[in-house]
Each structure stands twice: as structure tokens, then as C-alpha cells.
Motif scaffolding. Structure first.
Motif, short mmCIF file in Angstrom:
data_model
loop_
_atom_site.label_atom_id
_atom_site.label_comp_id
_atom_site.label_asym_id
_atom_site.label_seq_id
_atom_site.Cartn_x
_atom_site.Cartn_y
_atom_site.Cartn_z
N VAL A 39 47.90 43.28 38.97
CA VAL A 39 48.57 41.61 38.94
C VAL A 39 49.31 41.50 40.24
O VAL A 39 49.57 40.30 40.31
CB VAL A 39 50.44 43.41 38.87
N GLY A 40 48.57 42.22 41.21
CA GLY A 40 48.52 41.43 42.98
C GLY A 40 48.24 40.22 43.27
O GLY A 40 48.09 39.26 43.97
N GLY A 41 47.03 39.73 41.22
CA GLY A 41 46.53 38.89 41.95
C GLY A 41 44.79 38.97 42.62
O GLY A 41 44.23 38.34 43.18
N TYR A 42 44.09 39.62 42.70
CA TYR A 42 43.42 40.34 42.93
C TYR A 42 42.36 40.32 41.40
O TYR A 42 42.33 40.91 40.49
CB TYR A 42 42.96 41.83 43.87
N PRO A 43 41.39 39.74 41.57
CA PRO A 43 41.06 39.12 40.72
C PRO A 43 39.15 39.97 40.42
O PRO A 43 39.00 41.04 40.78
CB PRO A 43 39.65 38.00 41.20
N PRO A 44 40.17 40.39 38.91
CA PRO A 44 39.19 41.70 38.00
C PRO A 44 37.83 41.21 37.91
O PRO A 44 37.23 40.03 37.69
CB PRO A 44 39.53 41.34 36.65
N LYS A 45 36.62 42.58 37.92
CA LYS A 45 35.57 41.98 37.68
C LYS A 45 35.66 42.09 36.12
O LYS A 45 34.78 43.18 35.73
CB LYS A 45 34.90 43.46 38.66
N VAL A 46 35.16 40.99 35.89
CA VAL A 46 35.28 40.84 34.37
C VAL A 46 34.70 39.46 33.91
O VAL A 46 34.70 38.26 34.82
CB VAL A 46 36.49 41.04 33.88
#
Length: 515
Positions: A97-104
Motif C-alpha cells: 500500500v505504501g508503494g513498495y513494488p511487489p515481487k510478481v
């Protein structure tokens, strides 16, 4: 709420927040609400980018809290206190939610963003469930990426009225737009395949278009992971077909017999497998289920999605599944009173009368665990005595709410159409039928190899329906190998499955060199 060591670790994670976030808590005058508030206050103190807002009973589920962006656009809520296995879900939700990119994978992210329609997901979990976090984390991410998707994690032990109203007897149980969507472990691709019905066809077309592999591994557990990595390290074209990563270890709590690792949870070991696989040149096809195998110069493996993939060699490492009782009513009430994982589903049977079927270590361990939750536990064993280790039997016999019923052969599961109400068993000593009133039945009678799909193929199975292999993990069909619990290799252990996987990959490589 959080100790200093956890706070320091969490503070390091929260330093990765890119944008400010708001935690909006719906609180009431209960002990659980006070626990949740203490947790959220600890979290808010660790980052200047987090604002905690407390509101009195502003949501139909209280205590609960949402994680939002100040400008909106995210519909993500935790109804309960996400500790235990769900603490990682909380941390990931905060970061994403805080903008950290997901590992997907980028194509998965795009697929989520492009979903049309309104999707309201609810997931009922227990904090002791190892399979629940993957579902929660997948749906949370979907809610972060698409404003038309909402998700709430619901701790079934807190919201018992909802659990009873919806007759939920197993976790994770997923609802979409108020209707049952799925039950059990599901990864993000499996969820998307059910939501975006065209994605399965598109994926099948992509798989069918792939060039033949040198080695194709079928499975996702210890043996499969080792096989794929060993093959890839030989520099040959390697593919992996699996429904998920981890196999049986996903249902294992603490693992203490893997050399060089003092102690690790099954879900964490599965994550290590996946990370290691993805760091090698391995073409992962997931979630995919193999349904047929056709030998030939190029071996063809047909998948349930309609895809077909070919390879010069194949390693079968599909593991094993829970053994069922195969009695009337069992299949009908799986997930509605008939269960196999006491760690996952046990909390849903608080103050209920339940039965455990089996007399070995797993059955007695399950009975001991469940005795701390349930009103009463009946252990039914078909022999005259238990076969579990003496130390486990001694512990079991100290529990006052446990009854051992010997020479009992379960013959039927009873229910009212919605959930289990009892079971019928044969008293083998008197050759008479008896009925036991229970609301849950935990089946712990061992496992069976996953070979049903191979019975119409030339691959030879033994009397236990295991794939018959030699010392080099070769089957009777040239170019086809087998490893791990699905094979005739003795002693079903993680380290042995890993060794089998390595042998199978090396044997496949040797076969390729010689042919």
C-alpha cells in the motif's frame, strides 16, 4: 505487543515505504480490540509515513482495521489480529500500500490491473493455518493494484457467528461477492484463472507453443525442486509443471530433520524452494496439473488446462496426498466437517466434539493438539492398540477430554446436508454398528502416492501404487524417471526426496548424453 527485536526488524522493512499510508482501526471495548490497538500503535511508532486513526465501531466487523492511502484507491482490511502465520501478510500489505513494488511477474500485475467488474473478496482464516497466508497475500495484492477489488481477512476464531452462519469448517475459505469462491491453498495465478476465465486458455496456448525441453519435471515439492535445480545447473533446457511450490511440506509446521537447518517451518522451506528455482534458468509452468503422459521419442505431457508440453526426458515427482477413508458421506462433507489438517482447521472446532481417525504418530499428535481446542476428542483406531510413539501415547493418556476407541472401523460419515453431525463405525470386537455424535472428523490414516493419472500409461506401478524405480530412479519406460514419495524409494522423508531428486536429474542427464 511487539518485542524489541521484532520492532527493529519491522522498522527496517517500513523504511522501504515510498508513500504515506493510513491505518484506520475500528475498535470496541473488548480484549481483542485492545490487543489489536496495541499492535497498531507499535507499528505506527516505527515510521513517520504511517498515521493511525481510531474509530469506535465504524465497521460491521470490529475489531478490525483497514490499510489505506490518504487519497483512497485501496480496499484492504484485516478483521482480527494478523499475528502468527499472518504477520507476514500484514507486513507485505503495509509495504505494498505504501508503494513498495511487489515481487510478481509484470504480466500478472497487468492482468490484475485490467480486470473489469467489481470483486469483493472475504477470506476466513485461522492464525495457525500455514496455507492461509498465500491466499490472503494474493488477494491483498489484487486489492492494492485494482481499486475495483476489495479484500478482508477474517479470523474465524474471533468471528464465530459468521463461521457458524456460513457453515465454515475449513480454512482458508474464500467468498467473492457473497458467494463461495474457493477453499484451500490457492496462489495468485489460480485465483486469477477463476476470475479471468480467458486467462487459462491463453496460458494453455502459450505452454503448447513452447519448444521441447531436455528435462521436464512434474511436481513442486522437495524432490521436484531438487530435480529441476540439478538439471538446470547442467545447462540443459529445463521445465517444471506444478500446481504450487512445496507439496506436502506446506502442511508441516516445524521441520527439524533437514541437515544444515536447525529448524524451519514448512511454508518457509517451500518459499526457499521457489526462490531457488526462480534464480535458475527453469521455465516454471504454474498452476498446471498433469493428467496424461504419452511416451515416445519426445515424451508428451498433457495438462488439465488443455495444454500439451513435450520433452526428451521426464521426471515424475508428484508426491503424495492425504489418504481418505473411502466411506459414504466422506467426499460430500470434505471442508464441511471432514478435515485433514489439524493445524489449519483446528481453531474452527473450538468447544466442539470431534473425532480423529488413526492410531499413528500423526493421529495422536492431532488429537493432542485438538484436545486444547475442542470440547471432546474421540480417537478411533482399527487395531487393539495405538502404533504411535510411546512418548506421544503417554501424553495423550493424560488428557481428560480424550477417549480412545479401539477396534473401530469407520463405515459412514453422517451429516445434515450442510455439515457433519456424526459418524458410524463398526465395533470389530462385537461386530456391531455404533454411532458417534461429532461435528468434526480429522482423518489421519497416512498418505497415498499421486499416481492415479498414470494408471492408463505404460509407467509401471507397484502394489502400493507407487512408481516402480531402480537404484538410478529409472522407471520401466526409457527417458522417464521418478523421485520422492511418489516412487518406490523407501522411507518417505524430505532429505530422501531431495536425494532422489538429485539422482533422477543426474540419471536424466546421463540418459541424454548416451542417447
Amino acid at each position: 505487543m511487539l518485542d524489541n527485536q521484532v520492532k527493529e526488524q519491522l522498522k527496517n522493512y517500513l523504511a522501504k515505504l515510498v508513500n504515506p499510508i493510513e491505518i484506520v482501526a475500528s475498535i470496541n471495548d473488548t480484549e481483542k480490540s485492545r490487543e489489536m490497538t496495541a499492535l497498531l500503535q507499535d507499528i505506527a511508532e516505527l515510521s513517520t509515513k504511517i498515521t493511525l486513526i481510531e474509530k469506535a465501531d465504524d465497521d460491521r466487523r470490529s475489531p478490525s482495521f483497514s490499510i489505506n492511502r490518504p487519497d483512497g484507491g485501496v480496499n484492504l482490511r484485516f478483521a482480527g489480529i494478523p499475528m502468527g502465520h499472518e504477520f507476514t501478510s500484514l507486513v507485505l500489505a503495509l509495504l505494498q500500500v505504501g508503494g513498495y513494488p511487489p515481487k510478481v511477474e509484470p504480466d500478472v500485475i497487468e492482468q490484475i490491473k485490467n480486470l473489469d467488474g467489481k470483486y469483493e473478496f472475504e477470506t476466513y482464516i485461522s492464525l495457525s493455518c500455514q496455507n492461509c497466508p498465500e491466499v490472503v497475500q494474493a488477494l491483498n495484492l489484487m486489492a492494492v493494484l485494482n481499486p475495483n477489488i476489495s479484500h478482508v481477512m477474517i479470523d474465524g476464531s474471533i468471528y464465530q457467528d459468521e463461521v457458524n452462519e456460513r457453515h465454515i469448517m475449513a480454512v482458508p475459505s474464500i467468498y467473492m461477492n457473497g458467494q463461495e469462491f474457493g477453499q484451500g491453498r490457492m496462489n495468485i495465478k489460480e485465483i486469477l484463472a477463476k476470475v479471468d476465465t480467458g486467462s487459462s486458455r491463453r496460458e494453455a496456448e502459450k505452454i503448447s507453443a513452447k519448444e521441447p525441453f531436455d528435462v521436464l519435471v512434474i511436481g513442486g515439492g522437495s524432490a521436484a525442486a531438487t530435480s529441476a535445480i540439478y538439471a538446470a545447473r547442467k545447462g540443459i533446457r529445463t521445465g517444471l509443471v506444478t500446481e504450487n511450490f512445496g507439496g506436502q511440506i506446506l502442511n508441516t509446521t516445524d521441520i527439524e530433520n533437514v541437515i544444515a537447518i536447525k529448524k524451519i517451518e514448512g511454508t518457509h522451506l517451500a518459499a526457499v524452494f521457489e526462490d531457488n528455482i526462480r534464480n535458475h534458468d527453469i521455465d516454471v509452468m504454474m498452476p498446471q496439473l498433469a493428467v496424461n503422459l504419452i511416451p515416445g521419442e519426445l515424451i508428451e505431457v498433457q495438462l488439465a488446462s488443455g495444454a500439451s508440453v513435450k520433452s526428451k526426458t521426464v521426471i515424475l515427482a508428484t508426491g503424495a496426498n492425504w489418504r481418505k477413508m473411502d466411506v459414504p458421506g466422506e467426499e460430500q462433507y470434505i471442508g464441511r466437517g471432514v478435515a485433514f489438517c489439524p493445524h489449519c482447521d483446528g481453531p474452527l472446532y473450538k468447544n466442539k466434539r470431534i473425532a480423529v481417525i488413526g492410531g499413528g504418530n500423526s493421529a495422536v499428535e492431532a488429537a493432542i493438539d485438538l484436545a486444547g481446542i475442542a470440547e471432546h476428542v474421540s480417537v478411533l483406531v482399527r487395531n487393539t492398540t495405538l502404533t504411535a510413539d510411546t512418548v506421544l501415547q503417554n501424553k495423550l493418556f493424560t488428557l481428560k477430554n480424550v477417549t480412545l476407541i479401539t477396534q473401530a472401523l469407520t463405515s459412514e460419515v453422517k451429516g445434515n446436508g450442510q455439515k457433519v453431525t456424526g459418524l458410524v463405525y463398526e465395533d470389530m470386537a462385537t461386530v456391531s454398528k455404533r454411532t458417534l455424535d461429532v461435528e468434526g472428523i480429522f482423518v489421519q490414516i497416512g498418505q497415498v502416492p499421486t499416481t492415479e493419472w498414470l494408471k492408463k500409461t505404460p509407467v509401471k506401478l507397484n502394489e502400493k501404487n507407487e512408481i516402480d524405480v531402480d537404484a538410478y530412479n529409472r522407471t520401466n519406460v526409457p527417458g522417464i524417471f521418478a523421485a520422492g514419495d511418489v516412487s518406490s524409494s523407501p522411507y518417505k522423508q524430505i532429505v530422501i526426496a531431495m536425494g532422489d531428486g538429485a539422482k533422477a536429474a543426474l540419471s536424466a542427464f546421463d540418459y541424454l548424453i548416451r542417447n
